[in-house]
Design an enzyme around this catalytic site. Structure first.
Site: not given
Length: 214
Positions: A8, A10, A107, A140, A165
């Protein structure tokens, strides 16, 4: 057996979630619309089409969604050019894994921001492919962006590891059938139920190594 790794962006390589938060909140308030404290968490992981529609429909920003998206991206680009919020240890972690596997980036950021971040950070050379969630049907926590990253890498998703994250990111990678390594975002931490979906939980990128992935 792991044959590819998808990162990922960010929250994993960039400490950027609060930058997104500040840029969107500022735009909402400038337009006289209604910001609320759940907005950033709810938008995390959404594609640009999804979060710009959310800002229009839920936060009542009067601009058309495509104009909202363009304005947010312009402000994010300015912020990245002024100071890219690269997380400590990001370059080293990427290099360690790139020496062992082909890497992909999956992303929720817009394509322009992915390309700018990879160029400014010098990380572009380490990634074989990158996918923006605006290039797939759903953002997502749907698995689409990770499935597309695996397809472009030429690796079955079940033989990929994902570095994530956030709540929506972990759920997205898990739904794609990948091995999930969670490095919880300290600013917007995932709930414990989501973290339990991860195969490995780390405290920072410093702990991310080929041995950890394997």
């Amino acid at each position: 057996m792991i044959d590819g790794v998808a990162f990922d962006l960010d929250g994993v390589l960039l400490d950027s979630e609060q930058v997104w938060d500040e840029v969107r909140e500022q735009l909402v308030r400038e337009r006289g619309a209604r910001w609320h404290e759940r907005a950033q968490v709810e938008m995390m992981g959404m594609s640009s089409v999804e979060w710009s529609r959310y800002m229009h429909d839920e936060l009542r920003v009067p601009d058309p969604p495509e104009e909202i998206s363009a304005e947010v991206v312009t402000r994010m680009e300015d912020a990245y050019r002024e100071q890219l919020p690269l997380i400590d240890g990001a370059r080293e972690a990427v290099q360690r894994l790139a020496a062992r596997w082909p890497l992909g980036l999956a992303s929720s950021s817009n394509r322009e921001l992915i390309d700018l971040a990879l160029a400014v950070s010098g990380l572009a050379q380490f990634f074989r492919v990158s996918v923006s969630s605006e290039e797939v049907a759903r953002g997502k926590p749907a698995p689409d962006v990770y499935l597309e990253a695996a397809r472009r890498l030429g690796v079955p998703p079940e033989r990929c590891a994902a570095i994530e994250d956030s709540r929506n990111g972990i759920r997205s990678a898990k739904a794609a059938g990948m091995r999930v390594i969670a490095i919880p975002n300290p600013h917007f931490p995932p709930d414990e139920t989501t973290l339990e979906l991860a195969d490995v939980r780390l405290g920072s990128l410093a702990e991310l190594s080929p041995a950890t992935v394997e």
